[in-house]
Design a protein around this motif. Structure first.
Motif, PDB file in Angstrom:
ATOM      1  N   TYR A   1      52.568  12.434   4.801  1.00  0.00           N
ATOM      2  CA  TYR A   1      52.721  13.736   5.434  1.00  0.00           C
ATOM      3  C   TYR A   1      53.433  13.651   6.781  1.00  0.00           C
ATOM      4  CZ  TYR A   1      49.262  15.310   1.995  1.00  0.00           C
ATOM      5  OH  TYR A   1      48.582  15.599   0.842  1.00  0.00           O
ATOM      6  N   VAL A   2      53.362  12.484   7.411  1.00  0.00           N
ATOM      7  CA  VAL A   2      54.067  12.271   8.675  1.00  0.00           C
ATOM      8  C   VAL A   2      54.766  10.919   8.622  1.00  0.00           C
ATOM      9  CG1 VAL A   2      52.462  13.684  10.033  1.00  0.00           C
ATOM     10  CG2 VAL A   2      52.079  11.231   9.873  1.00  0.00           C
ATOM     11  N   SER A   3      55.829  10.818   9.381  1.00  0.00           N
ATOM     12  CA  SER A   3      56.503   9.527   9.558  1.00  0.00           C
ATOM     13  C   SER A   3      56.453   9.210  11.044  1.00  0.00           C
ATOM     14  CB  SER A   3      57.948   9.605   9.063  1.00  0.00           C
ATOM     15  OG  SER A   3      58.670  10.584   9.776  1.00  0.00           O
ATOM     16  N   SER A   4      56.669   7.964  11.378  1.00  0.00           N
ATOM     17  CA  SER A   4      56.587   7.592  12.793  1.00  0.00           C
ATOM     18  C   SER A   4      57.700   6.623  13.153  1.00  0.00           C
ATOM     19  CB  SER A   4      55.228   6.958  13.098  1.00  0.00           C
ATOM     20  OG  SER A   4      55.060   5.765  12.372  1.00  0.00           O
ATOM     21  N   VAL A   5      58.012   6.637  14.434  1.00  0.00           N
ATOM     22  CA  VAL A   5      58.977   5.714  15.005  1.00  0.00           C
ATOM     23  C   VAL A   5      58.469   5.347  16.399  1.00  0.00           C
ATOM     24  CG1 VAL A   5      60.442   7.580  15.914  1.00  0.00           C
ATOM     25  CG2 VAL A   5      61.431   5.330  15.503  1.00  0.00           C
ATOM     26  N   THR A   6      58.618   4.078  16.760  1.00  0.00           N
ATOM     27  CA  THR A   6      58.180   3.625  18.082  1.00  0.00           C
ATOM     28  C   THR A   6      59.368   3.703  19.034  1.00  0.00           C
ATOM     29  OG1 THR A   6      56.564   2.163  17.050  1.00  0.00           O
ATOM     30  CG2 THR A   6      57.113   1.719  19.338  1.00  0.00           C
TER      31      THR A   6
ATOM     32  N   SER B   1      49.995  20.877  12.127  1.00  0.00           N
ATOM     33  CA  SER B   1      50.605  22.043  12.767  1.00  0.00           C
ATOM     34  C   SER B   1      51.312  21.662  14.067  1.00  0.00           C
ATOM     35  CB  SER B   1      49.525  23.095  13.030  1.00  0.00           C
ATOM     36  OG  SER B   1      50.072  24.214  13.664  1.00  0.00           O
ATOM     37  N   LEU B   2      50.675  20.842  14.874  1.00  0.00           N
ATOM     38  CA  LEU B   2      51.290  20.404  16.135  1.00  0.00           C
ATOM     39  C   LEU B   2      52.524  19.547  15.888  1.00  0.00           C
ATOM     40  CD1 LEU B   2      48.143  19.571  18.278  1.00  0.00           C
ATOM     41  CD2 LEU B   2      49.745  21.474  18.610  1.00  0.00           C
ATOM     42  N   ILE B   3      52.433  18.638  14.932  1.00  0.00           N
ATOM     43  CA  ILE B   3      53.571  17.754  14.647  1.00  0.00           C
ATOM     44  C   ILE B   3      54.735  18.552  14.062  1.00  0.00           C
ATOM     45  CG2 ILE B   3      54.365  15.781  13.279  1.00  0.00           C
ATOM     46  CD1 ILE B   3      51.513  14.629  13.570  1.00  0.00           C
ATOM     47  N   ALA B   4      54.434  19.619  13.320  1.00  0.00           N
ATOM     48  CA  ALA B   4      55.488  20.460  12.747  1.00  0.00           C
ATOM     49  C   ALA B   4      56.288  21.164  13.848  1.00  0.00           C
ATOM     50  CB  ALA B   4      54.886  21.483  11.792  1.00  0.00           C
ATOM     51  N   GLN B   5      55.661  21.389  14.997  1.00  0.00           N
ATOM     52  CA  GLN B   5      56.339  22.074  16.107  1.00  0.00           C
ATOM     53  C   GLN B   5      57.346  21.178  16.803  1.00  0.00           C
ATOM     54  OE1 GLN B   5      53.400  23.872  18.723  1.00  0.00           O
ATOM     55  NE2 GLN B   5      52.147  24.415  16.949  1.00  0.00           N
ATOM     56  N   ASN B   6      57.005  19.906  16.969  1.00  0.00           N
ATOM     57  CA  ASN B   6      57.859  18.927  17.677  1.00  0.00           C
ATOM     58  C   ASN B   6      57.425  17.526  17.321  1.00  0.00           C
ATOM     59  OD1 ASN B   6      59.192  20.768  19.422  1.00  0.00           O
ATOM     60  ND2 ASN B   6      57.509  20.659  20.877  1.00  0.00           N
ATOM     61  N   GLU B   7      58.371  16.596  17.403  1.00  0.00           N
ATOM     62  CA  GLU B   7      58.006  15.183  17.345  1.00  0.00           C
ATOM     63  C   GLU B   7      57.072  14.926  18.531  1.00  0.00           C
ATOM     64  OE1 GLU B   7      60.702  11.396  16.647  1.00  0.00           O
ATOM     65  OE2 GLU B   7      60.900  12.151  18.706  1.00  0.00           O
ATOM     66  N   THR B   8      55.991  14.202  18.299  1.00  0.00           N
ATOM     67  CA  THR B   8      54.998  14.020  19.354  1.00  0.00           C
ATOM     68  C   THR B   8      54.254  12.707  19.162  1.00  0.00           C
ATOM     69  OG1 THR B   8      53.169  15.108  20.525  1.00  0.00           O
ATOM     70  CG2 THR B   8      53.214  15.336  18.132  1.00  0.00           C
TER      71      THR B   8
ATOM     72  N   TYR C   1      55.894   7.871  17.974  1.00  0.00           N
ATOM     73  CA  TYR C   1      56.157   9.303  17.838  1.00  0.00           C
ATOM     74  C   TYR C   1      56.093   9.689  16.361  1.00  0.00           C
ATOM     75  CZ  TYR C   1      57.649   9.744  22.676  1.00  0.00           C
ATOM     76  OH  TYR C   1      57.689   9.777  24.045  1.00  0.00           O
ATOM     77  N   TYR C   2      55.435  10.820  16.104  1.00  0.00           N
ATOM     78  CA  TYR C   2      55.229  11.297  14.741  1.00  0.00           C
ATOM     79  C   TYR C   2      56.067  12.537  14.471  1.00  0.00           C
ATOM     80  CZ  TYR C   2      51.282   8.140  14.819  1.00  0.00           C
ATOM     81  OH  TYR C   2      50.505   7.018  14.907  1.00  0.00           O
ATOM     82  N   SER C   3      56.613  12.590  13.255  1.00  0.00           N
ATOM     83  CA  SER C   3      57.350  13.752  12.761  1.00  0.00           C
ATOM     84  C   SER C   3      56.760  14.135  11.414  1.00  0.00           C
ATOM     85  CB  SER C   3      58.827  13.415  12.558  1.00  0.00           C
ATOM     86  OG  SER C   3      59.417  13.027  13.771  1.00  0.00           O
ATOM     87  N   ILE C   4      56.848  15.408  11.081  1.00  0.00           N
ATOM     88  CA  ILE C   4      56.322  15.869   9.799  1.00  0.00           C
ATOM     89  C   ILE C   4      57.375  15.653   8.712  1.00  0.00           C
ATOM     90  CG2 ILE C   4      57.054  18.287  10.021  1.00  0.00           C
ATOM     91  CD1 ILE C   4      54.090  18.902   8.950  1.00  0.00           C
ATOM     92  N   THR C   5      56.930  15.307   7.522  1.00  0.00           N
ATOM     93  CA  THR C   5      57.822  15.111   6.379  1.00  0.00           C
ATOM     94  C   THR C   5      57.833  16.392   5.542  1.00  0.00           C
ATOM     95  OG1 THR C   5      56.050  14.292   4.973  1.00  0.00           O
ATOM     96  CG2 THR C   5      57.261  12.640   6.289  1.00  0.00           C
ATOM     97  N   ASP C   6      58.700  16.423   4.536  1.00  0.00           N
ATOM     98  CA  ASP C   6      58.730  17.584   3.636  1.00  0.00           C
ATOM     99  C   ASP C   6      57.388  17.763   2.930  1.00  0.00           C
ATOM    100  OD1 ASP C   6      61.340  18.171   4.328  1.00  0.00           O
ATOM    101  OD2 ASP C   6      62.213  17.157   2.585  1.00  0.00           O
TER     102      ASP C   6
END
Length: 112
Positions: free
Chosen positions: A59-64, A18-25, A76-81
């Motif tokens: 469920y999430v992807s990440s980038v440094t 839920s938190l990651i869906a709101q913003n990349e974090t 940083y984590y972002s939510i996937t489809d």
């Protein structure tokens, strides 16, 4: 009050999605946000295994990235489809369970 490990595991997955869906974090920011919402029993060490599990499930992807404050690089984590689909399933199950539990608790209150 202590919450069982299994119960916390399921709730933490949904809360973090839920938190990651709101913003990349990033991990520490997730921890701060959970604590700000008074989510119980959260420690630094409990967040990263969940993030790893969510990542392995796709469920999430990440980038440094370089830190804005000049500190160490952060993941940083972002939510996937598929993460959004899982979050929607979690929300449906949570609302269903929460409704049932609230009904039960109200019926107990009526007995007292």
């Amino acid at each position: 009050m202590s919450i069982s490990d299994q119960m916390m595991k399921g709730l933490l997955d949904g809360a973090i999605l839920s938190l990651i869906a709101q913003n990349e974090t990033y991990g520490y920011e997730i921890l701060d946000k959970l604590k700000a919402q008074q989510f119980p029993e959260i420690s630094d060490g409990s967040i990263y295994p969940v993030l790893l599990r969510l990542s392995k499930k796709g469920y999430v992807s990440s980038v440094t990235k370089k830190s804005d404050s000049g500190g160490p690089r952060r993941k940083y984590y972002s939510i996937t489809d598929s993460g959004l689909a899982e979050l929607n399933k979690f929300k449906y199950k949570w609302n269903y369970l929460n409704h049932g539990m609230n009904n039960l608790m109200r019926s107990v209150d009526d007995v007292e």
